[in-house]
Design a protein around this motif. Structure first.
Motif, PDB file in Angstrom:
ATOM      1  N   SER A 165     109.480  21.723  30.143  1.00 15.05           N
ATOM      2  CA  SER A 165     109.280  22.964  30.367  1.00 15.05           C
ATOM      3  C   SER A 165     110.334  23.756  31.208  1.00 15.05           C
ATOM      4  CB  SER A 165     107.656  23.210  31.141  1.00 15.05           C
ATOM      5  OG  SER A 165     107.926  22.561  32.517  1.00 15.05           O
ATOM      6  N   LEU A 169     108.474  29.504  31.620  1.00 16.85           N
ATOM      7  CA  LEU A 169     107.246  29.293  31.252  1.00 16.85           C
ATOM      8  C   LEU A 169     106.695  28.059  32.062  1.00 16.85           C
ATOM      9  CD1 LEU A 169     104.959  30.782  29.735  1.00 16.85           C
ATOM     10  CD2 LEU A 169     105.598  29.158  27.898  1.00 16.85           C
ATOM     11  N   ARG A 183      98.765  26.267  25.711  1.00 17.19           N
ATOM     12  CA  ARG A 183     100.332  26.621  25.738  1.00 17.19           C
ATOM     13  C   ARG A 183     100.769  26.741  24.587  1.00 17.19           C
ATOM     14  NH1 ARG A 183     102.371  27.440  31.102  1.00 17.19           N
ATOM     15  NH2 ARG A 183     100.950  26.456  32.593  1.00 17.19           N
ATOM     16  N   GLY A 230     111.932  30.597  27.623  1.00 13.02           N
ATOM     17  CA  GLY A 230     110.399  30.866  27.931  1.00 13.02           C
ATOM     18  C   GLY A 230     109.585  30.979  26.601  1.00 13.02           C
ATOM     19  N   GLY A 232     108.052  28.839  24.947  1.00  8.99           N
ATOM     20  CA  GLY A 232     107.100  27.695  24.758  1.00  8.99           C
ATOM     21  C   GLY A 232     107.366  26.653  25.524  1.00  8.99           C
TER      22      GLY A 232
END
Length: 289
Positions: A165, A169, A183, A230, A232
């Protein structure tokens, strides 16, 4: 070819006794060889007189091509013997992201011990490598295991899936896969890496959900760039690494099913000496690892 070599040597010596000695033959045996050649060619190669032995006019013409033939044969023999010893030849090797650092290191060592071996390197998924091995387009591939029974396999490395990540995000530091059911995911395409893609789906299913993939891409570097931006989160092999993408957070997946092995695979019965040389080098590398 033996008779041609005898003729070329005799043409240089112009003395049956000396030429026979150099050829480790008796003089009658050398004479018999030359007469057999003359009979097959239909013309004398030498003129024998009181002043000794001399090439005939036909022999002088024949000598030019005979020398070329003998020299070419000796070079062919040298190349063949070098290839049989695994000192020259050709290898076509497939590899993927798991062995992106490992394989080039092996190729450098191979160049040092057998510079005459030419190597083609092809970045391919396991599915692509399996097909190319079956078609004879690859000599060896580094495959996700298990591999088809048609191949010999030498286990090489272990890898495992991890979550990644970014601050754009974020995920909690100790996030699990089950925490990611809502998500958005970025994933490599199934066409590019079907083994990896299905592994990801199985792992998500084990956590009770199907990933909501908002973008599929052909390369892991592209997936990481999109995670950093950002779009995912992503599941990637740990071996891919994130060092080129500052700020990325890696979340280990403790499930034992997140791990898998990669092995070198080649066709059973392949007698390519260059392949044998590479496998010897690979086994030494594994022993010293």
């Amino acid at each position: 070819m033996r008779e041609l070599k005898s003729f070329v040597l005799l043409a240089g010596q112009l003395h049956f006794g000396r030429a026979a000695s150099l050829l480790h033959l008796s003089q009658p045996a050398l004479t018999k060889q030359i007469r057999r050649m003359e009979g097959e060619l239909g013309s004398p190669l030498f003129e024998r007189g009181r002043h000794g032995t001399a090439l005939s006019s036909f022999g002088k013409q024949f000598l030019k091509e005979a020398r070329t033939m003998v020299t070419g044969f000796e070079r062919l023999l040298e190349r063949a013997q070098s290839s049989a010893r695994g000192e020259s030849g050709h290898l076509s090797i497939g590899f993927g992201f798991h062995t992106l650092e490992f394989v080039p290191r092996l190729i450098v060592r191979l160049r040092e011990i057998a510079p005459g071996i030419g190597v083609d390197l092809r970045d391919m998924s396991t599915a692509e490598q399996v097909e190319a091995l079956r078609d004879g387009k690859l000599d060896l591939g580094f495959l996700r295991l298990p591999a088809p029974d048609a191949f010999r396999i030498l286990p090489v490395i272990k890898d495992r899936l991890v979550l990644v990540s970014s601050p754009a995000l974020p995920l909690p530091a100790h996030a699990t896969l089950a925490d990611c059911r809502e998500r958005p995911f970025v994933s490599i395409t199934e066409e590019r890496a079907p083994g990896f893609f299905n592994h990801m789906l199985r792992l998500c299913a084990k956590s009770g959900f199907h990933p909501r993939v908002v973008q599929q891409v052909p390369e892991f570097t592209t997936a990481l760039a999109l995670v950093q931006a950002g779009l995912g989160i992503a599941i990637i092999p740990e071996s891919v690494g994130t060092s080129r993408f500052p700020g990325m957070r890696v979340h280990p997946l403790k499930d034992k099913d997140a791990a898998w092995s990669v092995g070198a695979g080649w066709r059973k019965g392949d007698t390519n000496p260059a392949l044998a040389k590479f496998l010897q080098l690979l086994k030494e590398e594994m022993k010293n690892a």
